[in-house]
Design an enzyme around this catalytic site. Structure first.
Site, mmCIF file in Angstrom:
data_model
loop_
_atom_site.group_PDB
_atom_site.id
_atom_site.type_symbol
_atom_site.label_atom_id
_atom_site.label_comp_id
_atom_site.label_asym_id
_atom_site.label_seq_id
_atom_site.Cartn_x
_atom_site.Cartn_y
_atom_site.Cartn_z
ATOM 1 N N SER A 238 0.848 -1.197 0.000
ATOM 2 C CA SER A 238 0.000 0.000 0.000
ATOM 3 C C SER A 238 0.883 1.246 0.000
ATOM 4 C CB SER A 238 -0.893 0.000 1.232
ATOM 5 O OG SER A 238 -0.091 0.247 2.371
ATOM 6 N N LYS A 239 0.227 2.402 -0.046
ATOM 7 C CA LYS A 239 0.937 3.687 -0.076
ATOM 8 C C LYS A 239 1.886 3.830 1.107
ATOM 9 C CE LYS A 239 -1.713 6.840 -2.846
ATOM 10 N NZ LYS A 239 -0.809 7.114 -3.895
ATOM 11 N N ARG A 240 1.442 3.299 2.227
ATOM 12 C CA ARG A 240 2.247 3.357 3.445
ATOM 13 C C ARG A 240 3.637 2.727 3.255
ATOM 14 N NH1 ARG A 240 1.970 -0.989 7.083
ATOM 15 N NH2 ARG A 240 0.406 -2.062 5.840
ATOM 16 N N GLY A 242 5.377 3.088 0.600
ATOM 17 C CA GLY A 242 6.106 3.842 -0.415
ATOM 18 C C GLY A 242 5.776 3.364 -1.813
#
Ligand code: GLU
Length: 463
Positions: A238-240, A242
């Site tokens: 996920s975006k978390r 990176g």
């Protein structure tokens, strides 16, 4: 051997993310390795979520990554008639039937099966009713009642599914639109696809699609289902972690060849080799050595890979690629002959083009605007340092022409003639020129700045 034909079939419901990009790269490489063809198909049948802007963005990312496709771009929404012609064929040859069950009835069947501890499925109630078209009627595939669907997956090896697991799937909805599985089979057949490589979120669709191929009497392509990319903590990426859209990596100053290299290695190997030229990837990637285990995304390794390509590429090319980032950083529209020495000085120290452009900042602001790092100024611009800077200003002023070679000789002579150590002189000079203890070779920095700007910096720091 028949020609290898692959395809990438994104749904335009978002930008191209790294998982999709990796699938596209695998498909593209396989086609290019075998001198085959690579098609791009836009699966835009989800009218609510599909947007033209996402198609445009996906195409832009494909081009940026260097994944050129053969032939015309295909949009599924323009092919409804073709899909339905195949559905009609199945109705005619008895491999499909009309079904009048409402979604509520089907849900009740599923519920009943669940209550009995069985797999929720459609119970086949319209299979032998010989219904025709009508309001609310969908078309279902008449799946075989026993046997197994077996295929040899390029990534996962042999997969066998009992047909008892698969109920009579809908192939044309009551609104006249074909379902996903139907459209994909028709397209893949129609486009002559020999190898379907896609994410393993589709692996459960494959036996269903094979049943459609068989009912239509068509040859079945090879399948390869690549595992998801996980985050470094081995959770769903996920975006978390990176992980971003390809377009965001582009905006951050990554090089497409680095992203391609990194993504290919996340799921494929060629011995222990980590870095590949694009030509090597095409040469080595033949659809074998795909890893069935999910790989974890590592942003640090991606940056390392990018730094490698930044160092290896011709200077002129690096300068041209860095130019827009320099402008974006508010550092002006620099000509190529100013950008090249900057890139030469700083490319070893930056992991992406954005950081590279940013590292030029101290050299591109006028002396009056140069800011000093407090700690470095306190340490190196004290009395002794200032005295050296005043003396050096006179030494460098006499340098003609003001070249890196002459400046180096002058600096060395100043150190030697005064019985000094280089480390007594270099830190104040570096702080005066850059504003902090960083940068590149002092003589190259001064040659780039030129006489006036160099002297202005020495005077400012000594003052
Ligand atoms: N459109 C599907 C997706 O974006 C891909 C289907 C396929 O490759 O068969 O997940």
């Amino acid at each position: 051997m028949t020609q290898v034909v692959t395809r990438f079939a994104p749904s335009p419901t978002g930008h191209l993310h790294i998982g999709g990009a990796r699938t596209a790269i695998f498909c593209w490489l396989l086609a290019r390795h075998f001198n085959g063809r690579f098609h791009l198909r836009i699966e835009d049948t989800d009218l609510l979520r599909s947007k033209q802007e996402y198609t445009d963005s996906i195409l832009a990312s494909m081009r940026w990554l260097g994944l050129d496709w053969d032939g015309e771009l295909t949009y599924q929404t323009q092919r409804t008639g073709i899909y339905n012609a195949y559905v009609d064929k199945l109705l005619e040859n008895g491999h499909a039937y009309w079904c009048s069950c409402t979604p509520e009835t089907v849900e009740a069947m599923r519920e009943e099966a669940r209550a009995k501890g069985l797999k929720p499925r459609y119970n086949g109630c319209c299979r032998n009713r010989d219904l025709g078209p009508g309001e609310g009627h969908c078309v279902r595939l008449k799946a075989p009642l026993s046997g197994k669907v077996v295929f040899d997956d390029l990534v996962k090896g042999k997969i066998a599914v009992d047909v008892g697991e698969l109920d009579d799937m809908v192939i044309r909805r009551a609104d006249g639109m074909p379902t996903y599985n139907m459209a994909v089979v028709v397209d893949d057949h129609d486009m002559g696809i020999t190898h379907v490589i896609r994410g393993d979120d589709h692996v459960s669709n494959t036996p269903r699609q094979i049943l459609i191929y068989e009912a239509l009497g068509l040859s079945v392509p090879r399948f390869g289902h690549v595992p998801m990319i996980l985050g470094p903590d081995r959770q769903k990426l996920s975006k978390r972690h990176g992980a971003r859209a390809v377009i965001e990596y582009q905006q951050d100053g990554l090089l497409p060849q680095a992203l391609v290299n990194y993504l290919v290695r996340l799921g494929w190997s060629h011995g222990n080799q980590e870095l590949f030229t694009p030509e090597e990837l095409v040469e080595y990637f033949d659809g074998t050595n795909l890893n069935p285990a999910a790989a974890a995304f590592d942003p640090t390794k991606l940056e390392w890979c990018n730094a490698h390509f930044m160092r290896e590429m011709p200077l002129a090319e690096l300068a041209a690629l860095t130019a827009p980032f320099v402008e974006q950083a508010g550092l002006g529209n620099l000509p190529q002959e100013r950008l090249e020495p900057l890139c030469a000085m700083f490319r070893e120290r930056a992991n992406n083009l954005k950081a590279l452009a940013e590292s030029f900042r101290p050299l591109l602001v006028p002396a009056a605007e140069l800011e000093y790092a407090e700690k470095d100024a306190a340490k190196h611009l004290a009395e002794a340092g200032k005295a050296h800077l005043t003396a050096l200003a006179a030494v460098f002023a006499a340098c003609a022409p003001f070249t890196a070679e002459n400046l180096e000789a002058a600096l060395n002579a100043y150190v030697a003639d005064n019985g000094l150590k280089f480390k007594e002189v270099a830190p104040p000079l570096r702080t005066a020129l850059m504003g902090f203890m960083g940068g590149s070779h002092l003589n190259e920095i001064m040659a780039f700045l030129g006489r006036d700007e160099t002297l202005a910096r020495l005077e400012k720091a000594a003052g």
